[in-house]
Design an enzyme around this catalytic site. Structure first.
Site, PDB file in Angstrom:
ATOM      1  N   ASP A   1       0.813  -1.087   0.056  1.00 17.99           N
ATOM      2  CA  ASP A   1       0.140  -0.138  -0.070  1.00 17.99           C
ATOM      3  C   ASP A   1       0.856   1.192   0.096  1.00 17.99           C
ATOM      4  O   ASP A   1       0.771   2.159  -0.681  1.00 17.99           O
ATOM      5  CB  ASP A   1      -0.954   0.031   1.206  1.00 17.99           C
TER       6      ASP A   1
ATOM      7  N   ASP B   1       0.710   4.287  -2.701  1.00 18.07           N
ATOM      8  CA  ASP B   1       0.366   5.652  -2.066  1.00 18.07           C
ATOM      9  C   ASP B   1       1.680   6.565  -2.776  1.00 18.07           C
ATOM     10  O   ASP B   1       1.186   7.757  -3.154  1.00 18.07           O
ATOM     11  CB  ASP B   1       0.498   5.741  -0.506  1.00 18.07           C
TER      12      ASP B   1
ATOM     13  N   SER C   1     -35.986  -6.997 -18.862  1.00 21.76           N
ATOM     14  CA  SER C   1     -36.278  -7.732 -17.716  1.00 21.76           C
ATOM     15  C   SER C   1     -36.024  -9.283 -18.054  1.00 21.76           C
ATOM     16  O   SER C   1     -36.366  -9.500 -19.069  1.00 21.76           O
ATOM     17  CB  SER C   1     -37.638  -7.373 -16.765  1.00 21.76           C
ATOM     18  N   LEU C   2     -36.479 -10.167 -17.145  1.00 19.06           N
ATOM     19  CA  LEU C   2     -36.123 -11.701 -17.144  1.00 19.06           C
ATOM     20  C   LEU C   2     -37.263 -12.352 -16.816  1.00 19.06           C
ATOM     21  O   LEU C   2     -38.033 -11.844 -15.950  1.00 19.06           O
ATOM     22  CB  LEU C   2     -35.047 -12.067 -16.303  1.00 19.06           C
TER      23      LEU C   2
ATOM     24  N   GLU D   1     -25.051 -17.524 -14.236  1.00 11.88           N
ATOM     25  CA  GLU D   1     -24.655 -16.454 -13.575  1.00 11.88           C
ATOM     26  C   GLU D   1     -25.340 -16.171 -12.278  1.00 11.88           C
ATOM     27  O   GLU D   1     -26.540 -16.480 -12.309  1.00 11.88           O
ATOM     28  CB  GLU D   1     -24.521 -15.106 -14.321  1.00 11.88           C
TER      29      GLU D   1
ATOM     30  N   LYS E   1     -27.291 -14.457  -9.734  1.00 18.84           N
ATOM     31  CA  LYS E   1     -28.322 -13.278  -9.992  1.00 18.84           C
ATOM     32  C   LYS E   1     -28.184 -12.246  -8.850  1.00 18.84           C
ATOM     33  O   LYS E   1     -28.520 -12.397  -7.625  1.00 18.84           O
ATOM     34  CB  LYS E   1     -29.703 -13.559 -10.052  1.00 18.84           C
TER      35      LYS E   1
ATOM     36  N   ASP F   1     -28.383  -9.343  -6.194  1.00 17.68           N
ATOM     37  CA  ASP F   1     -29.386  -8.545  -5.697  1.00 17.68           C
ATOM     38  C   ASP F   1     -29.016  -7.156  -5.248  1.00 17.68           C
ATOM     39  O   ASP F   1     -28.481  -6.831  -4.256  1.00 17.68           O
ATOM     40  CB  ASP F   1     -29.983  -9.149  -4.253  1.00 17.68           C
TER      41      ASP F   1
ATOM     42  N   ARG G   1     -31.540   1.763 -14.483  1.00 23.22           N
ATOM     43  CA  ARG G   1     -32.240   1.190 -15.618  1.00 23.22           C
ATOM     44  C   ARG G   1     -33.496   2.028 -15.570  1.00 23.22           C
ATOM     45  O   ARG G   1     -34.060   1.939 -16.752  1.00 23.22           O
ATOM     46  CB  ARG G   1     -32.572  -0.431 -14.946  1.00 23.22           C
TER      47      ARG G   1
ATOM     48  N   TYR H   1     -22.334  -7.754 -16.408  1.00 18.53           N
ATOM     49  CA  TYR H   1     -22.725  -9.091 -17.040  1.00 18.53           C
ATOM     50  C   TYR H   1     -23.489  -9.228 -18.152  1.00 18.53           C
ATOM     51  O   TYR H   1     -23.990  -9.927 -18.735  1.00 18.53           O
ATOM     52  CB  TYR H   1     -23.974  -9.603 -15.975  1.00 18.53           C
TER      53      TYR H   1
ATOM     54  N   LYS I   1     -28.344 -17.811 -19.506  1.00 20.66           N
ATOM     55  CA  LYS I   1     -28.450 -17.067 -20.876  1.00 20.66           C
ATOM     56  C   LYS I   1     -27.829 -18.055 -22.037  1.00 20.66           C
ATOM     57  O   LYS I   1     -26.780 -18.664 -21.536  1.00 20.66           O
ATOM     58  CB  LYS I   1     -27.619 -16.030 -20.689  1.00 20.66           C
TER      59      LYS I   1
ATOM     60  N   LYS J   1     -35.181 -18.415  -9.466  1.00 20.96           N
ATOM     61  CA  LYS J   1     -35.481 -17.544  -8.297  1.00 20.96           C
ATOM     62  C   LYS J   1     -35.185 -18.526  -7.081  1.00 20.96           C
ATOM     63  O   LYS J   1     -35.841 -19.471  -6.929  1.00 20.96           O
ATOM     64  CB  LYS J   1     -36.705 -16.727  -7.940  1.00 20.96           C
TER      65      LYS J   1
ATOM     66  N   CYS K   1     -36.565 -10.320  35.766  1.00 19.34           N
ATOM     67  CA  CYS K   1     -36.125 -11.406  34.880  1.00 19.34           C
ATOM     68  C   CYS K   1     -37.295 -12.452  35.039  1.00 19.34           C
ATOM     69  O   CYS K   1     -37.876 -12.760  36.008  1.00 19.34           O
ATOM     70  CB  CYS K   1     -34.992 -12.183  35.970  1.00 19.34           C
TER      71      CYS K   1
ATOM     72  N   CYS L   1     -36.619 -15.765  37.033  1.00 13.32           N
ATOM     73  CA  CYS L   1     -36.241 -15.890  38.684  1.00 13.32           C
ATOM     74  C   CYS L   1     -36.865 -14.579  39.365  1.00 13.32           C
ATOM     75  O   CYS L   1     -37.068 -14.326  40.614  1.00 13.32           O
ATOM     76  CB  CYS L   1     -34.676 -16.252  38.887  1.00 13.32           C
TER      77      CYS L   1
ATOM     78  N   CYS M   1     -30.025 -10.127  33.907  1.00  7.18           N
ATOM     79  CA  CYS M   1     -30.319 -10.763  35.026  1.00  7.18           C
ATOM     80  C   CYS M   1     -29.089 -10.792  35.877  1.00  7.18           C
ATOM     81  O   CYS M   1     -28.313 -11.547  35.494  1.00  7.18           O
ATOM     82  CB  CYS M   1     -31.215 -11.919  34.959  1.00  7.18           C
TER      83      CYS M   1
ATOM     84  N   CYS N   1     -30.196 -18.053  39.237  1.00  8.02           N
ATOM     85  CA  CYS N   1     -31.119 -17.776  38.450  1.00  8.02           C
ATOM     86  C   CYS N   1     -31.587 -19.167  37.452  1.00  8.02           C
ATOM     87  O   CYS N   1     -30.484 -19.551  36.795  1.00  8.02           O
ATOM     88  CB  CYS N   1     -30.998 -16.730  37.315  1.00  8.02           C
TER      89      CYS N   1
HETATM   90  S1  IVH Z   1     -29.157 -10.184 -17.171  1.00  3.22           S
HETATM   91  C1  IVH Z   1     -31.717  -9.244 -20.487  1.00  3.22           C
HETATM   92  N1  IVH Z   1     -27.381 -10.934 -15.446  1.00  3.22           N
HETATM   93  O1  IVH Z   1     -31.791  -9.014 -12.582  1.00  3.22           O
HETATM   94  C2  IVH Z   1     -31.046  -9.575 -19.620  1.00  3.22           C
HETATM   95  N2  IVH Z   1     -29.445  -9.689 -14.976  1.00  3.22           N
HETATM   96  O2  IVH Z   1     -34.752  -9.238 -14.029  1.00  3.22           O
HETATM   97  C3  IVH Z   1     -31.143  -8.502 -18.514  1.00  3.22           C
HETATM   98  N3  IVH Z   1     -29.568  -9.162 -12.411  1.00  3.22           N
HETATM   99  O3  IVH Z   1     -32.776  -5.779 -13.970  1.00  3.22           O
HETATM  100  C4  IVH Z   1     -30.333  -8.860 -17.260  1.00  3.22           C
HETATM  101  N4  IVH Z   1     -27.719 -10.442 -11.887  1.00  3.22           N
HETATM  102  O4  IVH Z   1     -30.967  -5.838 -12.357  1.00  3.22           O
HETATM  103  C5  IVH Z   1     -28.631 -10.095 -15.796  1.00  3.22           C
HETATM  104  N5  IVH Z   1     -26.138 -11.847 -13.905  1.00  3.22           N
HETATM  105  C6  IVH Z   1     -27.321 -11.298 -14.281  1.00  3.22           C
HETATM  106  C7  IVH Z   1     -27.984 -10.490 -13.003  1.00  3.22           C
HETATM  107  C8  IVH Z   1     -28.915  -9.526 -13.615  1.00  3.22           C
HETATM  108  C9  IVH Z   1     -28.809  -9.372 -11.536  1.00  3.22           C
HETATM  109  C10 IVH Z   1     -30.893  -8.155 -12.255  1.00  3.22           C
HETATM  110  C11 IVH Z   1     -30.744  -6.891 -13.293  1.00  3.22           C
HETATM  111  C12 IVH Z   1     -31.959  -7.093 -13.927  1.00  3.22           C
HETATM  112  C13 IVH Z   1     -32.739  -8.249 -13.388  1.00  3.22           C
HETATM  113  C14 IVH Z   1     -33.503  -8.919 -14.448  1.00  3.22           C
END
Ligand code: IVH
Length: 670
Positions: free
Chosen positions: A32, A36, A81-82, A112, A114, A116, A135, A224, A289, A313, A407, A410, A425, A431
């Protein structure tokens, strides 16, 4: 003499290289302080030559003025979205359809985690980050460039020479769990607002108007997907894209895998579910995918969802339910823990009807009332906890939670010492609740390891006053036990035998079994090593105690007041008189791994990390978190990454799990 312009360019390149190794690869190449020096020199030159400062210089992460609102960004290609599913059958049906449409036998998929977090679009022009956007509704998002620029894992400039003229990289910004907990601990201390979960933490951080605030938040990113891209980058597969991202210095999740066919996807999903609790960040499923872009194109999209991708999910780790009451439990050290009684709810894969509320302050902090809708969190094997209240759903009759003054076990008046959050306590072993907990701890596996002495049995022994202290266990007779519920002659004899066997122990186990406040296994081992015998430990002064590794003034004080208490003293002596004994050791001399430093990496199948650590420490080894030239050995299970690589570079001997088990067999009890 080099021109400043040239030196600045060289320094930027070096700094970028080392930042990437540090933040993305997690494998720094220089110390480090050395880093620096480079960084400071760059700052110095830029200060002297302000006209040479460019926005993608590594010095320019925070700099923009707070904005009043975010500008709109229209996504050139919508952020889709998926489709979601929750079972293997649904995956099979989806893949059957893909295969049918394409007329192929089997497809290759990228699996991959997913993540959060919050989806983000990063636009790079000529390699430099020019815009970051949320998004939003998929068509139009918000410009959060200044905030995203503060995240170390987002490159301000892509590395390498073959970077496309223009590329939009999509990914997920998330708050790692360690950062989330640290952030909340700090916020709680300073009286600021805490965040309910890592996703809200990430979303809230990105919506800060002052990028200086975002910069203080622990955020990271996994890239991703690709959005719009100039025609000088023409990958054939999604895996090619991720590989290019990695090469350009972007974080790609290390658990991404390319697999063939449906079964392999399901295997991946099941395996990741096992690892979910130890990833260090929250995931809510797996994204599958189709790997080939030609396949993706032919499959196309319907209603804003691609047919070539699917989200599987996992069961939610956070759900809402109703709190129907609160019970106050008394712990081993007298600490009173409020436990929420819940309408049973499925969370983290099991049905729960109790969740901890930690302490009284937490009830006040969350502002919970009986009847409220609450957010319950359960991940891995961790006990479920109430993490929030949905105030908008509070019913008219919601009752405040009365804080007990006595408590529940007791009846003694409860105490709160100094600014401790815990209410206790003070009655100790008098106790009943604490007596039961103390005996349970004494008999537990990491204590005296008395097989067959479970909590139901302890309840009976204490309630019938057969056992008042752990020492009384060693005075039990067969006829005492056969009187108890569900105790025949055989199980009584077995229990007496395991009580007798437990006499033969180690000093460290014995110290730990006593249940002195804040003296865990590691501290007990350190104490046993330092004092070698019970008498010097019992007689040790505060100063002598604090000389021991891990023992600060608080723990030393706990030890002293434990041994100074005449009841405790009597119990310890009675235990020794009853025959509890351990081999006499002379400090570290007989310890096989004395002076060694071990590192554990990857997952072990036959035991937890915690157990491996304890067993190594029992042999006298230190267990460190990172590999250095001082490391004696590395134990590498599946999934080992950077640490294993570093061990190989430093030529540190590496043991597989099988080797490690053999090592333990040869050295334990030797
Ligand atoms: S691919 C068409 N890959 O999940 C493909 N999404 O419902 C678009 N997310 O809005 C997304 N990890 O926020 C993809 N490895 C991953 C992901 C991912 C999380 C989220 C992303 C998207 C939502 C899809």
């Amino acid at each position: 003499m080099m021109e400043p312009e040239q030196e600045i360019e060289q320094l930027r390149e070096q700094v970028r290289f080392h930042l990437h190794r540090y933040h993305v690869l997690d494998d720094p190449e220089i110390a480090d302080v050395e880093f620096d020096l480079l960084f400071d020199r760059l700052v110095e030159l830029e200060n002297a030559n302000p006209d040479l400062v460019v926005p993608d210089s590594p010095t320019q992460r925070v700099g923009a003025e707070p904005s009043t609102e975010f500008d709109e960004v229209v996504h050139a290609i919508p952020m889709l979205s998926l489709d979601k599913c929750v079972s293997g059958d649904e995956i099979k049906a989806w893949q059957d359809r893909c295969v049918r449409i394409l007329g192929e036998d089997i497809l290759s998929y990228v699996c991959e985690p997913k993540i959060d977090g919050v989806a983000v679009s990063l636009l790079y022009e000529d390699g430099g980050l020019v815009r970051a956007a949320t998004r939003g509704n998929g068509e139009v998002g918000e410009d959060i460039t200044s905030n995203v620029r503060t995240i170390d894992q987002v490159p301000l400039r892509l590395l390498g020479v073959d970077v496309p003229r223009s590329i939009e990289i999509r990914g997920e910004i998330y708050m790692p769990l360690a950062g989330f907990h640290a952030y909340n601990a700090r916020a709680m201390k300073s009286g600021e607002k805490t965040v309910v979960n890592p996703r809200n933490g990430a979303a809230g951080s990105l919506r800060q108007l002052d990028p200086g605030v975002t910069a203080q938040r622990p955020l990271s990113v996994f890239c991703y997907a690709m959005g719009r891209c100039s025609d000088d980058f023409r990958p054939r597969t999604h895996a090619d894209v991720l590989e290019a991202f990695r090469k350009w210095g972007c974080c790609v999740n290390p658990r991404v895998e390319v697999v063939e066919g449906c079964e392999a996807c399901i295997v991946y999903i099941e395996r990741l579910a096992q690892e979910r609790a130890s990833l260090g960040y929250e995931i809510d499923g797996v994204v599958l995918k189709a790997n080939d872009f030609s396949a993706q194109e032919r499959l196309g999209s319907v209603t804003r969802k691609p047919r070539w991708a699917m989200a599987f999910k996992y069961p939610a780790e956070e759900v809402t339910t109703i709190i129907t009451g609160v019970e106050f439990q008394v712990g081993r050290t007298g600490a009173i823990t409020p436990v929420a009684k819940l309408d049973p709810v499925f969370v983290g894969g099991v049905t729960v009807s109790n969740a901890t509320l930690h302490n009284m302050d937490e009830i006040a902090r969350l502002g919970i009332r009986v009847g409220d809708a609450v957010i319950v969190h359960r991940a891995g094997d961790v006990i479920p906890q109430v993490v929030g209240v949905v105030e908008s759903r509070r019913p008219a009759g919601a009752r405040r939670i009365p804080i007990p003054r006595k408590c529940p076990a007791c009846g003694t008046v409860l105490e709160k010492i100094g600014d401790e959050v815990v209410v206790r306590c003070p009655s100790g072993m008098t106790c009943v609740a604490q007596r039961k907990e103390a005996i349970e701890h004494f008999a537990s596996r990491s204590g005296m390891d008395i097989e067959g002495l479970g909590d139901k049995l302890i309840d009976q022994l204490v309630d019938q006053e057969l056992v008042k202290t752990p020492a009384d266990l060693y005075q039990l007779r067969g006829e005492d036990l056969t009187e108890l519920d569900r105790m025949g002659a055989k199980s009584s004899a077995n229990l007496l035998e395991s009580i007798r066997k437990s006499c033969d122990t180690t000093l460290a186990r014995f110290i730990h079994a006593l249940g002195i406040r804040e003296v865990g296994e590691a501290t007990a081992i350190a104490l046993a090593e330092r004092f070698g015998a019970l008498e010097p430990l019992m007689a040790a002064t505060l100063d002598e105690l604090t000389e021991v590794e891990d023992v600060g003034p608080i723990v030393a004080g706990n030890l002293r007041s434990f041994f100074d208490n005449s009841d405790n003293n009597e119990i310890v002596l009675a235990l020794v008189a009853a025959g509890v004994c351990w081999p006499v050791t002379d400090g570290l001399v007989n310890v096989p791994c004395a002076g060694e430093t071990w590192v554990l990496t990857g997952t072990l199948e036959s035991m937890s990390r915690g157990e491996a650590r304890t067993r190594l420490r029992n042999l006298g080894a230190k267990v460190a978190g990172s590999v250095s030239p001082n490391t004696t050995r590395v134990v590498a299970g599946p999934g080992a990454g950077a640490k294993l690589a570093r061990a190989e570079v430093l030529e540190v001997p590496v043991l597989s799990e099988t080797d490690f088990l053999a090592f333990l067999r040869n050295h334990e009890g030797a």
